[in-house]
Motif scaffolding. Structure first.
Motif, PDB file in Angstrom:
ATOM      1  N   GLU A 138     -14.004  50.341  -3.669  1.00 24.00           N
ATOM      2  CA  GLU A 138     -12.741  49.869  -3.050  1.00 24.00           C
ATOM      3  C   GLU A 138     -12.919  49.721  -1.537  1.00 24.00           C
ATOM      4  O   GLU A 138     -12.528  48.706  -0.955  1.00 24.00           O
ATOM      5  N   TRP A 139     -13.518  50.704  -0.901  1.00 24.03           N
ATOM      6  CA  TRP A 139     -13.708  50.644   0.552  1.00 24.03           C
ATOM      7  C   TRP A 139     -14.630  49.485   0.937  1.00 24.03           C
ATOM      8  O   TRP A 139     -14.538  48.956   2.034  1.00 24.03           O
ATOM      9  N   TRP A 140     -15.549  49.110   0.009  1.00 23.27           N
ATOM     10  CA  TRP A 140     -16.480  47.998   0.284  1.00 23.27           C
ATOM     11  C   TRP A 140     -15.909  46.668  -0.229  1.00 23.27           C
ATOM     12  O   TRP A 140     -16.647  45.746  -0.518  1.00 23.27           O
ATOM     13  N   GLY A 141     -14.599  46.600  -0.381  1.00 27.32           N
ATOM     14  CA  GLY A 141     -13.944  45.340  -0.725  1.00 27.32           C
ATOM     15  C   GLY A 141     -14.254  44.837  -2.123  1.00 27.32           C
ATOM     16  O   GLY A 141     -14.275  43.623  -2.355  1.00 27.32           O
ATOM     17  N   GLY A 142     -14.522  45.766  -3.070  1.00 27.04           N
ATOM     18  CA  GLY A 142     -14.749  45.360  -4.451  1.00 27.04           C
ATOM     19  C   GLY A 142     -16.217  45.157  -4.791  1.00 27.04           C
ATOM     20  O   GLY A 142     -16.564  44.912  -5.949  1.00 27.04           O
ATOM     21  N   ARG A 143     -17.098  45.239  -3.796  1.00 27.24           N
ATOM     22  CA  ARG A 143     -18.537  45.145  -4.102  1.00 27.24           C
ATOM     23  C   ARG A 143     -18.966  46.409  -4.843  1.00 27.24           C
ATOM     24  O   ARG A 143     -18.443  47.488  -4.589  1.00 27.24           O
ATOM     25  N   GLN A 144     -19.909  46.267  -5.761  1.00 27.61           N
ATOM     26  CA  GLN A 144     -20.371  47.422  -6.553  1.00 27.61           C
ATOM     27  C   GLN A 144     -21.436  48.161  -5.737  1.00 27.61           C
ATOM     28  O   GLN A 144     -22.605  47.778  -5.751  1.00 27.61           O
ATOM     29  N   MET A 145     -21.004  49.162  -5.030  1.00 23.78           N
ATOM     30  CA  MET A 145     -21.896  49.854  -4.104  1.00 23.78           C
ATOM     31  C   MET A 145     -22.102  51.334  -4.446  1.00 23.78           C
ATOM     32  O   MET A 145     -23.039  51.954  -3.949  1.00 23.78           O
ATOM     33  N   GLY A 175     -18.772  54.526   6.011  1.00 19.29           N
ATOM     34  CA  GLY A 175     -17.548  53.929   5.479  1.00 19.29           C
ATOM     35  C   GLY A 175     -16.320  54.604   6.070  1.00 19.29           C
ATOM     36  O   GLY A 175     -16.323  55.814   6.317  1.00 19.29           O
ATOM     37  N   VAL A 176     -15.294  53.801   6.317  1.00 17.39           N
ATOM     38  CA  VAL A 176     -14.019  54.304   6.844  1.00 17.39           C
ATOM     39  C   VAL A 176     -12.911  53.784   5.929  1.00 17.39           C
ATOM     40  O   VAL A 176     -12.948  52.613   5.491  1.00 17.39           O
ATOM     41  N   HIS A 177     -11.973  54.649   5.626  1.00 11.09           N
ATOM     42  CA  HIS A 177     -10.813  54.280   4.793  1.00 11.09           C
ATOM     43  C   HIS A 177     -10.167  53.013   5.376  1.00 11.09           C
ATOM     44  O   HIS A 177      -9.921  52.936   6.589  1.00 11.09           O
ATOM     45  N   PRO A 178      -9.856  52.009   4.530  1.00 13.45           N
ATOM     46  CA  PRO A 178      -9.317  50.737   5.050  1.00 13.45           C
ATOM     47  C   PRO A 178      -8.091  50.912   5.959  1.00 13.45           C
ATOM     48  O   PRO A 178      -7.919  50.144   6.913  1.00 13.45           O
ATOM     49  N   ASP A 179      -7.259  51.921   5.705  1.00 11.45           N
ATOM     50  CA  ASP A 179      -6.057  52.105   6.542  1.00 11.45           C
ATOM     51  C   ASP A 179      -6.353  52.720   7.903  1.00 11.45           C
ATOM     52  O   ASP A 179      -5.454  52.820   8.743  1.00 11.45           O
ATOM     53  N   PRO A 201     -26.135  40.307   4.709  1.00 15.18           N
ATOM     54  CA  PRO A 201     -25.650  39.179   5.517  1.00 15.18           C
ATOM     55  C   PRO A 201     -24.196  38.813   5.202  1.00 15.18           C
ATOM     56  O   PRO A 201     -23.514  38.233   6.039  1.00 15.18           O
ATOM     57  N   VAL A 202     -23.704  39.156   4.006  1.00 13.75           N
ATOM     58  CA  VAL A 202     -22.310  38.810   3.675  1.00 13.75           C
ATOM     59  C   VAL A 202     -21.329  39.770   4.354  1.00 13.75           C
ATOM     60  O   VAL A 202     -20.135  39.479   4.441  1.00 13.75           O
ATOM     61  N   ASN A 203     -21.826  40.889   4.846  1.00 11.61           N
ATOM     62  CA  ASN A 203     -20.935  41.914   5.398  1.00 11.61           C
ATOM     63  C   ASN A 203     -20.737  41.694   6.902  1.00 11.61           C
ATOM     64  O   ASN A 203     -21.316  42.374   7.746  1.00 11.61           O
ATOM     65  N   LYS A 204     -19.881  40.722   7.204  1.00 19.93           N
ATOM     66  CA  LYS A 204     -19.683  40.329   8.609  1.00 19.93           C
ATOM     67  C   LYS A 204     -19.085  41.453   9.447  1.00 19.93           C
ATOM     68  O   LYS A 204     -19.397  41.593  10.632  1.00 19.93           O
ATOM     69  N   VAL A 205     -18.208  42.260   8.826  1.00 21.70           N
ATOM     70  CA  VAL A 205     -17.596  43.384   9.560  1.00 21.70           C
ATOM     71  C   VAL A 205     -18.678  44.384   9.958  1.00 21.70           C
ATOM     72  O   VAL A 205     -18.720  44.862  11.101  1.00 21.70           O
ATOM     73  N   SER A 206     -19.573  44.658   9.021  1.00 21.87           N
ATOM     74  CA  SER A 206     -20.655  45.599   9.304  1.00 21.87           C
ATOM     75  C   SER A 206     -21.542  45.067  10.425  1.00 21.87           C
ATOM     76  O   SER A 206     -21.942  45.820  11.325  1.00 21.87           O
ATOM     77  N   ILE A 207     -21.831  43.776  10.397  1.00 21.56           N
ATOM     78  CA  ILE A 207     -22.681  43.194  11.446  1.00 21.56           C
ATOM     79  C   ILE A 207     -21.979  43.299  12.804  1.00 21.56           C
ATOM     80  O   ILE A 207     -22.588  43.696  13.804  1.00 21.56           O
ATOM     81  N   ALA A 208     -20.666  43.015  12.826  1.00 19.17           N
ATOM     82  CA  ALA A 208     -19.902  43.116  14.087  1.00 19.17           C
ATOM     83  C   ALA A 208     -19.890  44.562  14.579  1.00 19.17           C
ATOM     84  O   ALA A 208     -20.111  44.827  15.769  1.00 19.17           O
ATOM     85  N   PHE A 209     -19.659  45.489  13.660  1.00 20.90           N
ATOM     86  CA  PHE A 209     -19.625  46.908  14.020  1.00 20.90           C
ATOM     87  C   PHE A 209     -20.980  47.357  14.578  1.00 20.90           C
ATOM     88  O   PHE A 209     -21.043  47.970  15.646  1.00 20.90           O
ATOM     89  N   HIS A 210     -22.056  47.022  13.874  1.00 19.76           N
ATOM     90  CA  HIS A 210     -23.371  47.467  14.336  1.00 19.76           C
ATOM     91  C   HIS A 210     -23.772  46.805  15.654  1.00 19.76           C
ATOM     92  O   HIS A 210     -24.453  47.424  16.476  1.00 19.76           O
ATOM     93  N   THR A 211     -23.342  45.596  15.862  1.00 15.50           N
ATOM     94  CA  THR A 211     -23.605  44.941  17.138  1.00 15.50           C
ATOM     95  C   THR A 211     -22.935  45.739  18.259  1.00 15.50           C
ATOM     96  O   THR A 211     -23.545  46.025  19.295  1.00 15.50           O
ATOM     97  N   LYS A 212     -21.672  46.142  18.021  1.00 17.35           N
ATOM     98  CA  LYS A 212     -20.943  46.940  19.024  1.00 17.35           C
ATOM     99  C   LYS A 212     -21.588  48.310  19.227  1.00 17.35           C
ATOM    100  O   LYS A 212     -21.563  48.871  20.318  1.00 17.35           O
ATOM    101  N   MET A 213     -22.142  48.853  18.162  1.00 17.05           N
ATOM    102  CA  MET A 213     -22.769  50.180  18.266  1.00 17.05           C
ATOM    103  C   MET A 213     -24.126  50.121  18.965  1.00 17.05           C
ATOM    104  O   MET A 213     -24.742  51.140  19.233  1.00 17.05           O
ATOM    105  N   GLY A 214     -24.591  48.907  19.231  1.00 18.20           N
ATOM    106  CA  GLY A 214     -25.846  48.756  19.984  1.00 18.20           C
ATOM    107  C   GLY A 214     -27.082  48.997  19.152  1.00 18.20           C
ATOM    108  O   GLY A 214     -28.161  49.221  19.693  1.00 18.20           O
ATOM    109  N   VAL A 215     -26.942  48.948  17.825  1.00 25.65           N
ATOM    110  CA  VAL A 215     -28.129  49.180  16.977  1.00 25.65           C
ATOM    111  C   VAL A 215     -28.602  47.890  16.326  1.00 25.65           C
ATOM    112  O   VAL A 215     -29.426  47.930  15.427  1.00 25.65           O
ATOM    113  N   PHE A 216     -28.134  46.746  16.826  1.00 24.86           N
ATOM    114  CA  PHE A 216     -28.445  45.499  16.122  1.00 24.86           C
ATOM    115  C   PHE A 216     -29.946  45.210  16.089  1.00 24.86           C
ATOM    116  O   PHE A 216     -30.454  44.691  15.105  1.00 24.86           O
TER     117      PHE A 216
END
Ligand SMILES: CC(C)(COP(=O)(O)OP(=O)(O)OC[C@H]1O[C@@H](n2cnc3c(N)ncnc32)[C@H](O)[C@@H]1OP(=O)(O)O)[C@@H](O)C(=O)NCCC(=O)NCCS
Length: 133
Positions: free
Chosen positions: A20-27, A74-78, A110-125
Motif C-alpha cells: 500500500e505504501w508503495w502505491g500498489g506495487r508488490q514489494m 518508507g513513510v506512511h502516505p499521510d 526508474p518508475v519511482n519518480k518520488v524516490s528519485i526526487a527524494f534521493h536527489t534531495k538527500m544528496g545520494v543521487f
C-alpha cells in the motif's frame, strides 16, 4: 515524533503495509523478516503517538569497508513531505559515519519518480543505482 531502532516484531506491522505504501506495487516480498533480525543497529523506525509512520532498513556492507547500503525506506502516505524520510536518512548517515563509512548506496526503480526526487534531495543521487527493483 521519535526515532528508534528496529525490532524483529516490527516486521509483522510493516510487512502488511508495504504494498500500500508503495502505491500498489508488490514489494513486501523484497523485505523478508531477516532484515528485522540481522540489521537492527542500522535500521530505524519513526513513531508518532505509538504508531509506526516510517522506517528505514539499511546495513554496513560486508564486502566494501567504506560503504553502507539502504535497502528500503518508507513513510506512511499521510505523513509524507514532513521531513520524516530525511530524519531517518540522517539517523542512518550518523551511524554509518561513526562506523567509518563514507559512501551510501541505494537502488530504486526508474518508475519511482518520488524516490528519485527524494534521493536527489538527500544528496545520494551519485550513488543511487536505477534498476527494475
Ligand atoms: C520517498 C519517501 C520515503 C520520502 O519520504 P518523506 O518523509 O515524504 O520525505 P521528506 O519529507 O523527508 O523529504 C525530504 C526531501 O525530499 C523532497 N521530496 C519528498 N517527496 C518528494 C516528492 N514527492 N517530490 C519532490 N520532492 C520530494 C522534499 O521536498 C524534501 O526536500 P527538502 O529537503 O529540500 O525540503 C516517501 O515518499 C515514501 O515512502 N514513498 C514510497 C516508498 C518509496 O518509494 N521508498 C523509496 C524507495 S525504497
Amino acid at each position: 515524533m521519535e526515532i528508534r531502532s528496529v525490532k524483529w516484531l516490527d516486521y509483522y506491522v510493516i510487512s502488511p503495509l508495504i504494498n500500500e505504501w508503495w502505491g500498489g506495487r508488490q514489494m513486501s516480498d523484497k523485505l523478508p523478516k531477516l532484515f528485522f533480525d540481522h540489521f537492527k543497529n542500522t535500521s530505524f523506525i519513526a513513531e508518532k503517538d505509538g504508531k509506526i509512520v516510517g522506517f528505514l532498513i539499511g546495513f554496513l556492507s560486508q564486502t566494501y569497508p567504506e560503504e553502507a547500503y539502504i535497502h528500503f525506506v518508507g513513510v506512511h502516505p499521510d505523513y509524507r513531505k514532513h521531513g520524516i524520510g530525511k530524519r531517518l536518512y540522517n539517523e542512518f548517515f550518523n551511524i554509518v559515519k561513526k562506523n567509518g563509512r563514507n559512501i551510501v548506496r541505494c537502488v530504486t526503480s526508474p518508475v519511482n519518480k518520488v524516490s528519485i526526487a527524494f534521493h536527489t534531495k538527500m544528496g545520494v543521487f551519485d550513488n543511487l543505482k536505477l534498476s527494475h527493483f
